[in-house]
Motif scaffolding. Structure first.
Motif, PDB file in Angstrom:
ATOM      1  N   ASP A   1       0.854  -1.186   0.000  1.00 35.27           N
ATOM      2  CA  ASP A   1       0.000   0.000   0.000  1.00 35.27           C
ATOM      3  C   ASP A   1       0.892   1.239   0.000  1.00 35.27           C
ATOM      4  N   LEU A   2       1.133   1.820  -1.174  1.00 41.03           N
ATOM      5  CA  LEU A   2       2.030   2.967  -1.273  1.00 41.03           C
ATOM      6  C   LEU A   2       1.458   4.208  -0.602  1.00 41.03           C
ATOM      7  N   ALA A   3       0.135   4.261  -0.447  1.00 43.79           N
ATOM      8  CA  ALA A   3      -0.473   5.444   0.164  1.00 43.79           C
ATOM      9  C   ALA A   3      -0.148   5.550   1.645  1.00 43.79           C
ATOM     10  N   ASN A   4       0.201   4.422   2.267  1.00 44.44           N
ATOM     11  CA  ASN A   4       0.438   4.426   3.710  1.00 44.44           C
ATOM     12  C   ASN A   4       1.877   4.061   4.066  1.00 44.44           C
ATOM     13  N   ARG A   5       2.811   4.376   3.210  1.00 36.77           N
ATOM     14  CA  ARG A   5       4.203   4.075   3.522  1.00 36.77           C
ATOM     15  C   ARG A   5       4.695   5.005   4.631  1.00 36.77           C
ATOM     16  N   VAL A   6       5.564   4.480   5.497  1.00 39.92           N
ATOM     17  CA  VAL A   6       6.000   5.231   6.669  1.00 39.92           C
ATOM     18  C   VAL A   6       7.483   5.585   6.623  1.00 39.92           C
ATOM     19  N   TRP A   7       8.189   5.132   5.581  1.00 41.22           N
ATOM     20  CA  TRP A   7       9.584   5.525   5.415  1.00 41.22           C
ATOM     21  C   TRP A   7       9.918   5.393   3.930  1.00 41.22           C
ATOM     22  N   GLN A   8      10.950   6.092   3.482  1.00 42.13           N
ATOM     23  CA  GLN A   8      11.446   5.909   2.121  1.00 42.13           C
ATOM     24  C   GLN A   8      12.797   6.597   1.982  1.00 42.13           C
ATOM     25  N   GLY A   9      13.596   6.119   1.018  1.00 45.62           N
ATOM     26  CA  GLY A   9      14.902   6.724   0.783  1.00 45.62           C
ATOM     27  C   GLY A   9      15.723   5.923  -0.207  1.00 45.62           C
ATOM     28  N   ILE A  10      17.012   6.263  -0.311  1.00 42.95           N
ATOM     29  CA  ILE A  10      18.011   5.625  -1.174  1.00 42.95           C
ATOM     30  C   ILE A  10      17.657   5.821  -2.650  1.00 42.95           C
ATOM     31  N   PRO A  11      17.778   7.049  -3.168  1.00 44.04           N
ATOM     32  CA  PRO A  11      17.367   7.316  -4.545  1.00 44.04           C
ATOM     33  C   PRO A  11      18.454   7.071  -5.592  1.00 44.04           C
ATOM     34  N   GLY A  12      18.003   6.944  -6.833  1.00 43.00           N
ATOM     35  CA  GLY A  12      18.873   6.932  -8.007  1.00 43.00           C
ATOM     36  C   GLY A  12      18.266   7.847  -9.056  1.00 43.00           C
ATOM     37  N   LEU A  13      19.079   8.351  -9.988  1.00 42.76           N
ATOM     38  CA  LEU A  13      18.574   9.307 -10.980  1.00 42.76           C
ATOM     39  C   LEU A  13      19.239   9.082 -12.327  1.00 42.76           C
ATOM     40  N   GLU A  14      18.462   9.250 -13.405  1.00 42.44           N
ATOM     41  CA  GLU A  14      18.971   9.292 -14.774  1.00 42.44           C
ATOM     42  C   GLU A  14      18.139  10.273 -15.595  1.00 42.44           C
ATOM     43  N   ARG A  15      18.764  10.797 -16.652  1.00 43.19           N
ATOM     44  CA  ARG A  15      18.064  11.710 -17.567  1.00 43.19           C
ATOM     45  C   ARG A  15      18.335  11.256 -18.992  1.00 43.19           C
ATOM     46  N   THR A  16      17.286  11.119 -19.786  1.00 44.83           N
ATOM     47  CA  THR A  16      17.425  10.640 -21.153  1.00 44.83           C
ATOM     48  C   THR A  16      17.913  11.759 -22.070  1.00 44.83           C
ATOM     49  N   ALA A  17      18.280  11.380 -23.290  1.00 46.06           N
ATOM     50  CA  ALA A  17      18.753  12.364 -24.272  1.00 46.06           C
ATOM     51  C   ALA A  17      17.666  13.381 -24.618  1.00 46.06           C
ATOM     52  N   LYS A  18      16.405  12.970 -24.526  1.00 46.39           N
ATOM     53  CA  LYS A  18      15.293  13.875 -24.839  1.00 46.39           C
ATOM     54  C   LYS A  18      14.794  14.641 -23.620  1.00 46.39           C
ATOM     55  N   GLY A  19      15.409  14.404 -22.458  1.00 42.83           N
ATOM     56  CA  GLY A  19      15.115  15.236 -21.294  1.00 42.83           C
ATOM     57  C   GLY A  19      14.237  14.640 -20.228  1.00 42.83           C
ATOM     58  N   ARG A  20      13.739  13.409 -20.394  1.00 41.16           N
ATOM     59  CA  ARG A  20      12.924  12.809 -19.333  1.00 41.16           C
ATOM     60  C   ARG A  20      13.828  12.454 -18.152  1.00 41.16           C
ATOM     61  N   VAL A  21      13.388  12.786 -16.955  1.00 41.83           N
ATOM     62  CA  VAL A  21      14.151  12.529 -15.734  1.00 41.83           C
ATOM     63  C   VAL A  21      13.494  11.391 -14.963  1.00 41.83           C
ATOM     64  N   PHE A  22      14.235  10.314 -14.736  1.00 36.10           N
ATOM     65  CA  PHE A  22      13.756   9.177 -13.955  1.00 36.10           C
ATOM     66  C   PHE A  22      14.398   9.206 -12.571  1.00 36.10           C
ATOM     67  N   VAL A  23      13.618   8.882 -11.540  1.00 33.57           N
ATOM     68  CA  VAL A  23      14.130   8.792 -10.170  1.00 33.57           C
ATOM     69  C   VAL A  23      13.600   7.504  -9.538  1.00 33.57           C
ATOM     70  N   SER A  24      14.480   6.760  -8.914  1.00 34.76           N
ATOM     71  CA  SER A  24      14.122   5.524  -8.210  1.00 34.76           C
ATOM     72  C   SER A  24      14.394   5.694  -6.719  1.00 34.76           C
ATOM     73  N   TRP A  25      13.749   4.878  -5.910  1.00 37.10           N
ATOM     74  CA  TRP A  25      14.072   4.761  -4.483  1.00 37.10           C
ATOM     75  C   TRP A  25      13.335   3.534  -3.948  1.00 37.10           C
ATOM     76  N   PHE A  26      13.400   3.279  -2.623  1.00 36.43           N
ATOM     77  CA  PHE A  26      12.603   2.165  -2.111  1.00 36.43           C
ATOM     78  C   PHE A  26      11.955   2.488  -0.783  1.00 36.43           C
ATOM     79  N   THR A  27      10.946   1.693  -0.434  1.00 36.82           N
ATOM     80  CA  THR A  27      10.088   1.930   0.716  1.00 36.82           C
ATOM     81  C   THR A  27       9.570   0.578   1.193  1.00 36.82           C
ATOM     82  N   GLY A  28       8.472   0.562   1.966  1.00 39.16           N
ATOM     83  CA  GLY A  28       7.834  -0.673   2.407  1.00 39.16           C
ATOM     84  C   GLY A  28       8.275  -1.119   3.777  1.00 39.16           C
ATOM     85  N   GLY A  29       7.293  -1.502   4.629  1.00 36.21           N
ATOM     86  CA  GLY A  29       7.593  -1.894   5.989  1.00 36.21           C
ATOM     87  C   GLY A  29       7.920  -0.693   6.848  1.00 36.21           C
ATOM     88  N   PRO A  30       8.338  -0.926   8.101  1.00 38.49           N
ATOM     89  CA  PRO A  30       8.615   0.187   9.014  1.00 38.49           C
ATOM     90  C   PRO A  30       9.956   0.868   8.784  1.00 38.49           C
TER      91      PRO A  30
END
Length: 514
Positions: free
Chosen positions: A28-57
């Motif tokens: 249930d992503l709506a009720n996550r209680v913590w998150q962090g540890i991101p990653g980032l990339e940007r494509t040649a056409k300018g789209r920006v992607f960001v990753s991270w993780f969550t879940g559990g306490p």
């Protein structure tokens, strides 16, 4: 070392394993209680992607889940996060995602899977051949063929001048109990691919003093590879390779200070090196992780010296009662084709849980201020959206846990309700007065109170129920106890403050042996 699996054989093994694989766990992503540890990339056409993780306490926990979002308006707004790989109902978590665009323009979503009970840990990936598509489509996940019983990675792949791909890896040649992460058996190495990621072979067995992980690799101007390694020594350690990563020198300490946290280093288009690290950070201690003053620095002499740099975020933080460090940390990023540098990082994972974005240019790093007119700092990409009453009662429970472990009479008196009814798993029952006396006398000491699961509900205004499972380690008059408990607890709002009203728990049977 055993031969590396070919991609075909690896996929066949994955297909066979899938016949007996664990079922995915819905998060249930709506009720996550913590998150962090991101990653980032940007494509040649300018789209920006960001990753991270969550879940559990918190992390590490079996519910950990890896996410992805993206922006099509130069980072002004981002899509809602999407799960990229679910945990399994057998306790296998997914964690530490990273993003990387390869020379063919494919976007790699690389992450780890791990299970502390079966001691099965490995590196996995999904790829997207057209990350600029209206709806980017990722292929099925597959295991990256690193021939080690325990392996994980978090940082980007580097493409060498020879065309070979180098993936920094932390691994062990033997099984590691639990979640791993800081095990003394762990070594630093690299996965090398000579066929554009179809197969990988593990090289290097670099040892350091103390806990080490999250290494990064840079190709130097003289052709050698330079590996920097996060350690618990207060400094980054280093190793070099003169044969494209096949063998490595004995590790030694650098003079680059670091508060035992992830850092980021990358070669810029100018040929200079960019490092994002904690520069002139606060001295780490039991409550302060030292994760402040995140700074971008530049080296024009291949890492021999670094400028003072551009301060990205000075904010620090305390260590949360559950052990999760606060502050700003874990930078990752990229320089786009126009020279703009994009860095994602996190802040207070169990607090506001912010995923943040910084943008700047090389000249801003040299000057230590915004001379390009393009600097943008501390922009929120995503943060936890928790109701104020939930945040308040969670904070109160965190304070209760800390007070019970420290046996702080004053704090216990402020947190416990006058009507406290504390029913232990043994059947013994304490009142506020008797429980505080028990804790402060030293007869009972709590050394570990670690939630495996903690959920809150609010059946009536000013009243909260807390349920879940908790690992408690204690001693009573010298007799040690180590149990996993199922519990029901109650909190009540009294004079504007949440007070601990009741607790009832029972022991769970030990997990069956594999």
């Amino acid at each position: 070392m055993k031969p590396t699996l070919t991609l075909l054989s690896a996929l066949l093994l994955v297909a066979l394993a899938a016949l007996h694989a664990a079922e995915p766990v819905t998060i249930d992503l709506a009720n996550r209680v913590w998150q962090g540890i991101p990653g980032l990339e940007r494509t040649a056409k300018g789209r920006v992607f960001v990753s991270w993780f969550t879940g559990g306490p918190k992390e590490p926990k079996p519910e950990n889940t890896v996410l992805l979002c993206y922006s099509d308006d130069a980072g002004k707004t981002f899509t809602s996060p999407k799960v990229m790989a679910f945990p399994g109902d057998d306790g296998t978590r997914t964690y530490d995602p990273s993003l990387w665009i390869d020379p063919k323009g494919r976007l790699w979503y690389i992450f780890n899977r791990g299970n502390k009970d079966t001691n099965v840990h490995g590196v996995w990936a999904r790829t997207c051949s057209d990350p600029d598509a209206t709806q980017p489509v990722f292929g099925a996940e597959f295991r990256v063929g690193l021939d080690a019983p325990f392996a994980f990675r978090i940082n980007k792949v580097t493409v060498l001048s020879t065309g070979e791909w180098i993936m920094p890896v932390t691994y062990s040649a033997e099984a590691v109990a639990g979640w791993g992460g800081f095990d003394a058996k762990q070594l630093q190495g690299v996965g090398i691919s000579t066929d554009e990621g179809r197969t990988w072979k593990l090289h290097g067995a670099i040892k350091t003093r103390g806990a080490a992980l999250e290494n990064m690799v840079t190709e130097m101007r003289d052709g050698r590879l330079w590996m920097l390694i996060r350690t618990g020594s207060g400094f980054l350690w280093e190793s070099h390779s003169a044969d494209q990563g096949r063998t490595w020198s004995e590790a030694r300490s650098t003079t680059i200070t670091n508060p035992h946290s992830r850092f980021f280093i990358r070669r810029l288009a100018s040929g200079n090196l960019l490092m994002v690290n904690h520069h002139k950070f606060s001295k780490p201690g039991p409550l302060n992780p030292g994760r402040d003053h995140l700074t971008a620095q530049l080296s024009t002499d291949d890492g021999a010296t670094w400028c003072e740099g551009l301060l990205l975020d000075e904010r620090g933080g305390t260590r949360f009662p559950n052990g999760v460090p606060g502050g700003v940390s874990y930078p990752d990023g990229v320089q786009d084709k126009d020279g703009l540098i994009w860095i994602a990082y996190d802040r207070d994972r169990n607090g506001p849980g912010e995923i943040l974005l910084a943008r700047f240019r090389e000249e801003d790093v040299v000057a230590g201020k915004n001379v390009s007119g393009t600097v943008s700092l501390q922009q929120v990409i995503n943060k936890l959206n928790q109701p104020a009453h939930l945040v308040a009662v969670m904070a109160a429970d965190d304070a209760r846990v800390a007070a019970m472990k420290s046996a702080d009479r004053e704090k216990l008196g402020a947190i416990f309700s006058e009507e406290l009814h504390y029913a232990h798993s043994t059947g013994a029952v304490d009142t506020k007065a008797s429980f505080i006396a028990l804790l402060t006398s030293g007869k009972t000491k709590y050394t570990v109170i670690d939630y495996d699961k903690r959920d809150f509900s609010f059946p009536a205004p000013g009243f909260a129920l807390m349920t879940g499972q908790v690992h408690i380690r204690s001693t009573t008059e010298g007799a040690a106890a180590d149990n996993v408990l199922s519990f029901l607890a109650a909190w009540r709002l009294e004079d504007g403050k949440w007070r601990f009203l009741a607790w009832q728990s029972c022991k769970l049977p030990p997990a069956p042996r594999q």
